[in-house]
Design a protein around this motif. Structure first.
Motif, PDB file in Angstrom:
ATOM      1  N   ILE A 295     -93.697  27.923   1.369  1.00 19.53           N
ATOM      2  CA  ILE A 295     -93.500  29.223   2.026  1.00 19.53           C
ATOM      3  C   ILE A 295     -94.099  30.317   1.144  1.00 19.53           C
ATOM      4  N   PRO A 296     -95.072  31.071   1.645  1.00 19.06           N
ATOM      5  CA  PRO A 296     -95.627  32.177   0.856  1.00 19.06           C
ATOM      6  C   PRO A 296     -94.737  33.416   0.940  1.00 19.06           C
ATOM      7  N   VAL A 297     -94.693  34.180  -0.136  1.00 17.84           N
ATOM      8  CA  VAL A 297     -93.899  35.403  -0.187  1.00 17.84           C
ATOM      9  C   VAL A 297     -94.790  36.558  -0.654  1.00 17.84           C
ATOM     10  N   ILE A 298     -94.730  37.657   0.077  1.00 13.77           N
ATOM     11  CA  ILE A 298     -95.518  38.844  -0.266  1.00 13.77           C
ATOM     12  C   ILE A 298     -94.557  40.017  -0.418  1.00 13.77           C
ATOM     13  N   ILE A 299     -94.512  40.575  -1.618  1.00 16.33           N
ATOM     14  CA  ILE A 299     -93.641  41.706  -1.910  1.00 16.33           C
ATOM     15  C   ILE A 299     -94.515  42.921  -2.191  1.00 16.33           C
ATOM     16  N   ALA A 300     -94.347  43.959  -1.389  1.00 19.07           N
ATOM     17  CA  ALA A 300     -95.209  45.141  -1.465  1.00 19.07           C
ATOM     18  C   ALA A 300     -94.402  46.353  -1.911  1.00 19.07           C
ATOM     19  N   TYR A 301     -94.879  47.018  -2.949  1.00 19.64           N
ATOM     20  CA  TYR A 301     -94.206  48.200  -3.485  1.00 19.64           C
ATOM     21  C   TYR A 301     -95.028  49.461  -3.255  1.00 19.64           C
ATOM     22  N   ILE A 313     -90.385  45.827 -10.525  1.00 20.69           N
ATOM     23  CA  ILE A 313     -91.216  44.622 -10.455  1.00 20.69           C
ATOM     24  C   ILE A 313     -90.922  43.704 -11.642  1.00 20.69           C
ATOM     25  N   LYS A 314     -90.743  44.301 -12.809  1.00 13.88           N
ATOM     26  CA  LYS A 314     -90.495  43.522 -14.022  1.00 13.88           C
ATOM     27  C   LYS A 314     -89.230  42.679 -13.887  1.00 13.88           C
ATOM     28  N   ARG A 315     -88.172  43.229 -13.296  1.00  7.17           N
ATOM     29  CA  ARG A 315     -86.912  42.475 -13.154  1.00  7.17           C
ATOM     30  C   ARG A 315     -87.042  41.339 -12.154  1.00  7.17           C
ATOM     31  N   ILE A 316     -87.877  41.519 -11.128  1.00  6.36           N
ATOM     32  CA  ILE A 316     -88.103  40.419 -10.177  1.00  6.36           C
ATOM     33  C   ILE A 316     -88.973  39.350 -10.821  1.00  6.36           C
ATOM     34  N   ALA A 317     -90.051  39.762 -11.473  1.00  4.88           N
ATOM     35  CA  ALA A 317     -90.972  38.804 -12.088  1.00  4.88           C
ATOM     36  C   ALA A 317     -90.292  37.982 -13.175  1.00  4.88           C
ATOM     37  N   ALA A 318     -89.328  38.587 -13.866  1.00  2.74           N
ATOM     38  CA  ALA A 318     -88.636  37.879 -14.954  1.00  2.74           C
ATOM     39  C   ALA A 318     -87.876  36.656 -14.459  1.00  2.74           C
ATOM     40  N   ALA A 319     -87.569  36.626 -13.161  1.00  2.00           N
ATOM     41  CA  ALA A 319     -86.819  35.503 -12.595  1.00  2.00           C
ATOM     42  C   ALA A 319     -87.724  34.394 -12.077  1.00  2.00           C
ATOM     43  N   LEU A 320     -89.024  34.612 -12.105  1.00  2.00           N
ATOM     44  CA  LEU A 320     -89.960  33.696 -11.453  1.00  2.00           C
ATOM     45  C   LEU A 320     -90.701  32.811 -12.456  1.00  2.00           C
ATOM     46  N   ASP A 321     -91.104  31.643 -11.979  1.00  2.00           N
ATOM     47  CA  ASP A 321     -91.964  30.755 -12.768  1.00  2.00           C
ATOM     48  C   ASP A 321     -93.351  31.391 -12.831  1.00  2.00           C
ATOM     49  N   PRO A 322     -93.881  31.669 -14.027  1.00  2.00           N
ATOM     50  CA  PRO A 322     -95.168  32.366 -14.132  1.00  2.00           C
ATOM     51  C   PRO A 322     -96.334  31.626 -13.493  1.00  2.00           C
ATOM     52  N   ARG A 323     -96.187  30.329 -13.245  1.00  2.00           N
ATOM     53  CA  ARG A 323     -97.251  29.568 -12.593  1.00  2.00           C
ATOM     54  C   ARG A 323     -97.289  29.779 -11.088  1.00  2.00           C
ATOM     55  N   GLY A 324     -96.238  30.432 -10.562  1.00  2.00           N
ATOM     56  CA  GLY A 324     -96.129  30.523  -9.116  1.00  2.00           C
ATOM     57  C   GLY A 324     -96.127  31.925  -8.558  1.00  2.00           C
ATOM     58  N   TYR A 325     -96.521  32.902  -9.374  1.00  2.00           N
ATOM     59  CA  TYR A 325     -96.592  34.268  -8.834  1.00  2.00           C
ATOM     60  C   TYR A 325     -97.694  35.049  -9.540  1.00  2.00           C
ATOM     61  N   GLU A 326     -98.096  36.138  -8.910  1.00  2.00           N
ATOM     62  CA  GLU A 326     -99.065  37.046  -9.525  1.00  2.00           C
ATOM     63  C   GLU A 326     -98.733  38.467  -9.094  1.00  2.00           C
ATOM     64  N   VAL A 327     -98.812  39.394 -10.059  1.00  2.00           N
ATOM     65  CA  VAL A 327     -98.620  40.809  -9.769  1.00  2.00           C
ATOM     66  C   VAL A 327     -99.989  41.466  -9.679  1.00  2.00           C
ATOM     67  N   ALA A 357     -96.918  36.780  -4.190  1.00  2.00           N
ATOM     68  CA  ALA A 357     -97.800  37.875  -4.607  1.00  2.00           C
ATOM     69  C   ALA A 357     -96.990  39.168  -4.574  1.00  2.00           C
ATOM     70  N   ILE A 358     -97.020  39.899  -5.674  1.00  2.00           N
ATOM     71  CA  ILE A 358     -96.332  41.185  -5.767  1.00  2.00           C
ATOM     72  C   ILE A 358     -97.386  42.277  -5.903  1.00  2.00           C
ATOM     73  N   PHE A 359     -97.384  43.223  -4.970  1.00  2.00           N
ATOM     74  CA  PHE A 359     -98.368  44.302  -4.968  1.00  2.00           C
ATOM     75  C   PHE A 359     -97.736  45.597  -5.470  1.00  2.00           C
ATOM     76  N   ASP A 360     -98.267  46.116  -6.566  1.00  2.00           N
ATOM     77  CA  ASP A 360     -97.868  47.426  -7.074  1.00  2.00           C
ATOM     78  C   ASP A 360     -98.839  48.439  -6.466  1.00  2.00           C
ATOM     79  N   ARG A 361     -98.471  48.971  -5.371  1.00  2.00           N
ATOM     80  CA  ARG A 361     -99.257  49.777  -4.425  1.00  2.00           C
ATOM     81  C   ARG A 361    -100.068  48.836  -3.537  1.00  2.00           C
TER      82      ARG A 361
END
Length: 492
Positions: A295-301, A313-327, A357-361
């Motif tokens: 399941i893909p997840v797209i988080i847009a800020y 974003i930092k608090r969300i990313a801290a909970a994730l496996d670094p191999r499975g997400y990108e900001v 995928a987490i989008f900062d803007r």
């Protein structure tokens, strides 16, 4: 359409040769006009196996400057492409301004093949047709010329050509099982091709049939149609015609204006630490689950400057496996990005299934900063509401979880944070002259944001406002929102 098509009378060989000589020279001239005017041209070449698309393409490009065109062979999806949304592999290959892209095979070939072989059902097929029509219309509305050719031969001619190709050891590799199946089920394929062409024949991207009985005749038809299409597109560009604004047809949810949202929500340090630890552990568990479920997840800020997007974003990313997400921090578009459809750079950053995928803007810059700073026309940003809803619907239909955050603070809080940044040496990199200039336009931005929220708060990709005068409260609310959205998708 294909059933009713009547072939044009084929000219004599002498006339074909004479017209071809003229057309080749004229197309080369048009290529330079395209480059000069910055017109992006997408040429789609579909049709029957053994109809000669490759041979004709080789002839057409022979007289063009190879620096300003590109040929793409789009047949079987790669394993990587299968993990992306439908249309991804086509959108990322669209040409930049002033260039031509030739697609040998396209979304027509993919969709009709899957439908004919039972890989998608009728509902999925019709959904893809809708997506295709939107895609082609969006390209046209954003200044692209889309020219679609269908190379046609009858069943007997196809069978004869396939046998001739197979009989030659140097060409037998060109005959695929797909081509053989197509000839064996010619009538069934014909009906589906006819239905597809009828459904996708739009004024902004019409179909042109090519009588493929001979290579030179095919080349002449294609070249003359290209010249005529380019001339019309260049005239329209000169006239600066605005694309029509479409009525919203997507289901919407009500959302309050920013001024009506209370920002007095707070949280103690003790509550924050307790909730943060618990929620990050839960999100870590869910990350493993969405990876296995693909399941893909797209988080847009989006949010005001100094609203706290980065810390959130930092608090969300801290909970994730670094191999499975990108900001993805989104800044002003690079030259290659500016030269294409404004959504191109976001399509390029979409995650694989099972990833985040987490989008900062985001793509919403079109209806905020680009609108207010004059980086696009009024027609561009007014059209964008519908184009963005369409984009997000594609992601939703791909089975993605879409979470959109607006990080909200009041004007006084922003001023206090700006001042703190300016007076603290280690934070000064966070504040720019542009931040201060944007602050002077607060009221204009708020008006644009309210309109954006109202027009893009769809049921399938709703906005979530994070009250961020207290950053701790906003971070916990964001974590809860992400967790809830992923759990809902997993339950489905």
């Amino acid at each position: 359409m294909l059933k009713e098509w009547v072939k044009e009378s084929r000219p004599s060989d002498e006339e074909i040769a004479s017209r071809l000589e003229k057309a080749r020279a004229e197309l080369a001239v048009r290529q330079m006009a395209i480059k000069e005017k910055g017109l992006p041209v997408l040429v789609i070449m579909d049709g029957w196996g053994a109809a000669g698309k490759g041979s004709v393409l080789g002839r057409v490009i022979k007289n063009l400057d190879p620096r300003f065109f590109k040929c793409e062979t789009l047949s079987t999806e790669t394993e990587e492409e299968k993990r992306r949304p439908f249309l991804y592999r086509y959108f990322v290959r669209i040409p930049k301004a002033g260039q031509i892209s030739f697609f040998d095979g396209s979304w027509m070939d993919e969709v009709t093949y899957k439908y004919l072989h039972g890989k998608i059902d009728e509902e999925q097929y019709k959904s893809h047709l809708t997506s295709i029509k939107r895609f082609e219309r969006q390209l046209n509305d954003n200044g692209y010329l889309v020219v679609k050719f269908f190379f046609h031969i009858d069943e007997k001619v196809q069978k004869k050509r396939l046998k001739e190709l197979e009989a030659n050891e140097h060409t037998k590799w060109r005959v695929s099982d797909k081509d053989k199946w197509q000839n064996k089920h010619y009538n069934k394929c014909f009906d589906v091709f006819d239905e597809y062409i009828e459904a996708t024949n739009q004024f902004v991207a019409p179909w042109y049939f090519i009588d493929s009985s001979s290579k030179k005749w095919s080349e002449l038809q294609m070249t003359e149609i290209l010249i005529s299409s380019i001339d019309t597109a260049l005239k329209n560009a000169e006239a600066k015609q605005n694309a029509p604004l479409l009525q919203n047809t997507f289901p919407m949810k009500a959302i309050p204006k920013l001024a009506d949202i209370s920002l007095d929500k707070t949280m103690t340090d003790e509550e924050y630490k307790k909730e943060l630890d618990k929620l990050q552990k839960r999100l870590s568990e869910l990350h493993n689950k969405i990876y296995h479920k693909k399941i893909p997840v797209i988080i847009a800020y989006e949010g005001w400057d100094a609203a706290g997007k980065g810390g959130n974003i930092k608090r969300i990313a801290a909970a994730l496996d670094p191999r499975g997400y990108e900001v993805h921090p989104i800044a002003s578009p690079e030259p290659a990005e500016k030269a294409r459809h404004y959504l191109w750079r976001f399509w390029n950053r979409l995650p694989k299934d099972g990833h985040i995928a987490i989008f900062d803007r985001t793509w919403y810059g079109r209806v905020m900063v680009e609108r207010l700073e004059g980086f696009c026309s009024e027609n561009d940003w007014q059209r964008a509401y519908n184009e963005i809803n369409e984009f997000e619907k594609e992601l939703y239909d791909w089975n993605a979880v879409i979470i959109k955050f607006w990080v909200q603070i009041d004007k006084d809080t922003q001023l206090a944070r700006f001042t703190d940044r300016q007076n603290t040496p280690e934070k000064q990199w966070k504040i720019t002259d542009e931040d201060w200039r944007n602050r002077e336009k607060w009221d204009l931005y708020e008006e644009a944001i309210d309109e954006m929220l109202q027009k893009t708060n769809t049921t399938y990709a709703p906005w979530h406002v994070l009250e961020s005068n207290d950053k701790k409260y906003a971070r916990i609310k964001a974590l809860k929102t992400v967790i809830k959205a992923i759990e809902k998708k997993l339950d489905e």
